[in-house]
Motif scaffolding. Structure first.
Motif, PDB file in Angstrom:
ATOM      1  N   LYS A   2       8.256  -2.963  -6.924  1.00 41.31           N
ATOM      2  CA  LYS A   2       8.722  -1.734  -6.995  1.00 41.31           C
ATOM      3  C   LYS A   2       9.826  -1.569  -7.855  1.00 41.31           C
ATOM      4  O   LYS A   2      10.935  -2.194  -7.558  1.00 41.31           O
ATOM      5  N   LYS A  17       7.543   4.507 -17.574  1.00 41.24           N
ATOM      6  CA  LYS A  17       6.871   4.397 -16.627  1.00 41.24           C
ATOM      7  C   LYS A  17       5.302   4.208 -16.842  1.00 41.24           C
ATOM      8  O   LYS A  17       4.669   3.414 -16.249  1.00 41.24           O
ATOM      9  N   GLU A  21       3.564   0.487 -15.907  1.00 42.97           N
ATOM     10  CA  GLU A  21       2.523   0.458 -14.837  1.00 42.97           C
ATOM     11  C   GLU A  21       1.220  -0.035 -15.509  1.00 42.97           C
ATOM     12  O   GLU A  21       0.239  -0.215 -14.836  1.00 42.97           O
ATOM     13  N   GLU A  27       4.908  -1.522 -10.101  1.00 44.77           N
ATOM     14  CA  GLU A  27       4.870  -0.019  -9.657  1.00 44.77           C
ATOM     15  C   GLU A  27       6.071   0.427  -9.754  1.00 44.77           C
ATOM     16  O   GLU A  27       6.972  -0.021  -9.000  1.00 44.77           O
ATOM     17  N   SER A  29       8.117   3.145  -8.621  1.00 40.29           N
ATOM     18  CA  SER A  29       8.048   4.016  -7.311  1.00 40.29           C
ATOM     19  C   SER A  29       8.838   4.981  -7.369  1.00 40.29           C
ATOM     20  O   SER A  29       8.830   6.113  -6.621  1.00 40.29           O
ATOM     21  N   GLY A  30       9.691   5.262  -8.327  1.00 37.41           N
ATOM     22  CA  GLY A  30      10.427   6.467  -8.630  1.00 37.41           C
ATOM     23  C   GLY A  30      11.424   6.782  -9.590  1.00 37.41           C
ATOM     24  O   GLY A  30      11.323   5.667 -10.676  1.00 37.41           O
ATOM     25  N   GLN A  41      17.274   7.736  -4.381  1.00 37.93           N
ATOM     26  CA  GLN A  41      16.139   7.380  -4.469  1.00 37.93           C
ATOM     27  C   GLN A  41      15.911   6.165  -3.839  1.00 37.93           C
ATOM     28  O   GLN A  41      14.928   5.689  -3.250  1.00 37.93           O
ATOM     29  N   MET A  45      13.067   5.094  -1.452  1.00 36.91           N
ATOM     30  CA  MET A  45      12.089   4.207  -1.916  1.00 36.91           C
ATOM     31  C   MET A  45      12.188   2.713  -1.454  1.00 36.91           C
ATOM     32  O   MET A  45      11.237   1.951  -1.492  1.00 36.91           O
ATOM     33  N   PRO A  47      13.478   0.213  -3.868  1.00 37.21           N
ATOM     34  CA  PRO A  47      12.814  -0.444  -4.643  1.00 37.21           C
ATOM     35  C   PRO A  47      13.242  -1.844  -4.741  1.00 37.21           C
ATOM     36  O   PRO A  47      14.560  -2.293  -4.158  1.00 37.21           O
TER      37      PRO A  47
END
Length: 204
Positions: A2, A17, A21, A27, A29-30, A41, A45, A47
């Motif tokens: 993440k 992003k 991805e 991934e 995630s934020g 965040q 999250m 990460p």
């Protein structure tokens, strides 16, 4: 894996992003627009990796990195920026960043570097590495007095004359006059050159 992307430019955030991805093991995630949002965040999250810009409003990337590493030591932070000046590089590493890449890095290489970071490697862009490994022939800090060295170190940390005066219990006038003496001794033009010179010495 993440990832949190932190950048004050929304186009940069979205572009990174979309590109990252495409990697099957990544991934995003934020997204965050400044250093404080990055901290918020990370609370939500958690990460694995943060891609962190340096110059942002409200809270810059170096201060955010410092606070994030204090809370989550295992969090991996990669500075991703257009700036490759030595002072920013050293400040970022001192704050706890494990990597420092330029935004010009191809995204395929970026993904590889993120994986290397997760595997426990420190990652520095080749241009960045050259900046901090470049030898400096001047070695004159030994000529400074203890007070002059203390003031030079404080300037390298980015402190103002007023902040230095409060930290070292000196008058602002004394700090200003001592700075002039330091610049003369080291044959430097201004406090910015002094900060860069101090970091190149690597004595801190």
């Amino acid at each position: 894996m993440k990832i949190l992307i932190v950048d004050d430019d929304p186009l940069v955030r979205q572009s990174l992003k979309l590109l990252l991805e495409k990697e099957s093991d990544i991934e995003v995630s934020g997204l965050a627009a400044d250093g404080q949002e990055a901290i918020d965040q990370c609370e939500k999250m958690r990460p694995d990796v943060v891609l962190m810009d340096i110059r942002m409003p409200n809270m810059d990337g170096i201060e955010s990195t410092k606070q994030l590493k204090q809370q989550w030591q295992k969090l991996q932070i990669m500075m991703l920026t257009t700036f490759k000046d030595e002072q920013n590089i050293r400040l970022a590493i001192k704050a706890g960043a494990e990597g420092y890449l330029l935004k010009s890095t191809p995204v395929e290489n970026m993904a590889q570097q993120i994986r290397a970071l997760m595997a426990g490697s420190s990652v520095l862009d080749a241009d960045v590495l050259q900046q901090i490994m470049e030898p400096d022939v001047r070695d004159n800090l030994d000529e400074l007095t203890e007070r002059e060295n203390d003031i030079a170190a404080a300037i390298a940390q980015g402190l103002s004359n007023k902040e230095i005066s409060e930290q070292l219990y000196l008058s602002v006038g004394t700090v200003r006059n001592t700075l002039s003496v330091i610049l003369d001794k080291l044959e430097l033009r201004d406090r910015t050159q002094l900060a860069i010179y101090y970091w190149k010495r690597g004595d801190n």
